[in-house]
Design an enzyme around this catalytic site. Sequence first.
Site, PDB file in Angstrom:
ATOM      1  N   ASP A  60       0.810  -1.208  -0.119  1.00 34.84           N
ATOM      2  CA  ASP A  60      -0.072  -0.139  -0.034  1.00 34.84           C
ATOM      3  C   ASP A  60       1.020   1.362  -0.023  1.00 34.84           C
ATOM      4  OD1 ASP A  60      -1.543   2.095   0.481  1.00 34.84           O
ATOM      5  OD2 ASP A  60      -2.871   1.009   2.327  1.00 34.84           O
ATOM      6  N   THR A 126      -3.532  14.001 -14.212  1.00 31.86           N
ATOM      7  CA  THR A 126      -4.588  14.262 -15.198  1.00 31.86           C
ATOM      8  C   THR A 126      -4.961  15.482 -15.609  1.00 31.86           C
ATOM      9  OG1 THR A 126      -6.969  13.464 -15.454  1.00 31.86           O
ATOM     10  CG2 THR A 126      -6.119  13.866 -13.004  1.00 31.86           C
ATOM     11  N   GLU A 128      -7.986  16.445 -15.603  1.00 38.03           N
ATOM     12  CA  GLU A 128      -9.108  16.764 -14.894  1.00 38.03           C
ATOM     13  C   GLU A 128      -8.782  17.893 -13.738  1.00 38.03           C
ATOM     14  OE1 GLU A 128     -11.964  13.728 -13.834  1.00 38.03           O
ATOM     15  OE2 GLU A 128     -11.561  12.661 -15.593  1.00 38.03           O
ATOM     16  N   LYS A 153      -6.621  14.382  -7.157  1.00 39.08           N
ATOM     17  CA  LYS A 153      -5.698  14.288  -8.038  1.00 39.08           C
ATOM     18  C   LYS A 153      -4.852  15.726  -7.863  1.00 39.08           C
ATOM     19  CE  LYS A 153      -4.012  11.624 -10.389  1.00 39.08           C
ATOM     20  NZ  LYS A 153      -3.169  10.425  -9.994  1.00 39.08           N
ATOM     21  N   TYR A 206     -24.526   8.885 -20.820  1.00 38.58           N
ATOM     22  CA  TYR A 206     -24.838   9.922 -19.727  1.00 38.58           C
ATOM     23  C   TYR A 206     -25.397  11.219 -20.352  1.00 38.58           C
ATOM     24  CZ  TYR A 206     -22.413   7.222 -16.116  1.00 38.58           C
ATOM     25  OH  TYR A 206     -21.804   6.355 -15.340  1.00 38.58           O
ATOM     26  N   ARG A 213     -14.256  14.632 -24.572  1.00 32.67           N
ATOM     27  CA  ARG A 213     -12.834  14.414 -24.255  1.00 32.67           C
ATOM     28  C   ARG A 213     -11.864  14.139 -25.117  1.00 32.67           C
ATOM     29  NH1 ARG A 213     -15.601  15.553 -20.408  1.00 32.67           N
ATOM     30  NH2 ARG A 213     -16.050  14.173 -18.477  1.00 32.67           N
ATOM     31  N   ASN A 248     -18.767  12.376 -26.614  1.00 34.73           N
ATOM     32  CA  ASN A 248     -18.988  10.817 -26.381  1.00 34.73           C
ATOM     33  C   ASN A 248     -19.859  10.117 -27.514  1.00 34.73           C
ATOM     34  OD1 ASN A 248     -17.562  11.194 -24.223  1.00 34.73           O
ATOM     35  ND2 ASN A 248     -19.291  11.636 -22.628  1.00 34.73           N
TER      36      ASN A 248
END
Length: 343
Positions: A60, A126, A128, A153, A206, A213, A248
């Site tokens: 971990d 990322t 994002e 992140k 969705y 993206r 998408n």
Amino acid sequence: MKNLLVTGGAGFIGSNFARYMLQKYPQYQIVVFDLLTYAGNLDNLRAVADDARYTFVQGDICDAAAVRAALRKYRIDTIVNFAAESHVDRSILDADAFLRTNVMGTFTLLQAAKELGLERYHQISTDEVYGWVDKPAVEDDPLIPRSPYAASKASGDLMVNAYYVTHGVPTTITRGSNTIGPYQYPEKVVPLFVTNALENKPLPLYGDGKQVRDWLYVTDHCEAVDVVLHHGKIGEAYNVGGENERENVEVVKMILDTLDKAPDLVRRVADRSGHDRRYALDLTKMRALGWQPRHSFEQALTETIRWYENNAWWWQKIKSGEYREYYEKQYGERLRTSEAVTV
Ligand code: NAD
Ligand code: DAU
């Protein structure tokens, strides 16, 4: 000779990176350090299991003693941190593990890198972290994450920068866009839609499906990390994108066409909460290092689809386990209240 600790190396991009580096650098040793959460899978590393230069350690990244023990035992000089909770929808259902691994785990690795005086700490981040953008993000743009995943992140990135500035840890960061290719867990949209289509199950789109993206093939992502490890400037962050922005709906259409499946498999379902409309990256900084993506969107998606068609053994095993519980939680009600949609 380089000794790399590839944390999260049993997941999608990390396992591709481990294979990529072993193939490219005969003198490197690769130690994969991975907790084997639901997303970690030793099947992803089968191809290198017998390579004497590869070692797997189950551990971990939040466990400071286990991290230090692995760094010492294998004389590690470089950490490449792919370990993360990586799925936005799961972070909406429960963000706890995201903060633990993506924030505390990153901190634990940085602290170990500082104490042991490593040559490099590289963070896999990322696009994002920039949030929903109107124009391609540059590395110095403010970080405005909007999902619990993206916020965790971004927190990791800030801690990386703090360890560089305050403690002089030699860090670099890459911020990748939506990556596709072999061994991606079928919760992310492309492997989910491809495997559902192969099983003639509905594809849950969705909202209006107009979110954009930027799609990047996994070996291009791995190559970019390699370039930054060897040529990147310490303390810097680099955007890594595919220059393949698509809505998408276009992605779904191409999956159905490639697999020769009927469009009525697509179902419009309740949208993701806080759904970002667009991610996009400016690649000037990576291009200056001599890197650019090699795969067009069509090549990237076709290669990915072919891999899932030819490797049903890999994803069928996953889809029969814990996955079913998650699928019901995420899509059960959504699909029961879904509507037909023309794409
Ligand atoms: P993944 O979910 O497929 O793999 C994550 C891996 O991390 C798994 O093997 C898991 O077992 C391991 N892990 C999780 N918690 C851990 C812990 N506490 N200690 C040790 N190991 C742990 O993820 P991925 O899609 O391969 O993403 C890898 C990295 O790249 C992540 O940091 C993600 O944020 C980033 N990223 C992903 C994409 C994408 O499109 N998939 C794009 C840009 C950046
Ligand atoms: O942008 C990089 C990020 O890409 C990575 O940091 C993340 O780890 C990775 O999961 C990915 O995040 P996204 O949220 O963009 O990927 P996802 O595959 O979940 O969704 C892509 C798009 O497809 C998004 O607009 C939501 C939509 N979608 C997704 C799923 C799972 C659907 O329409 N239906 C779905 O069932």
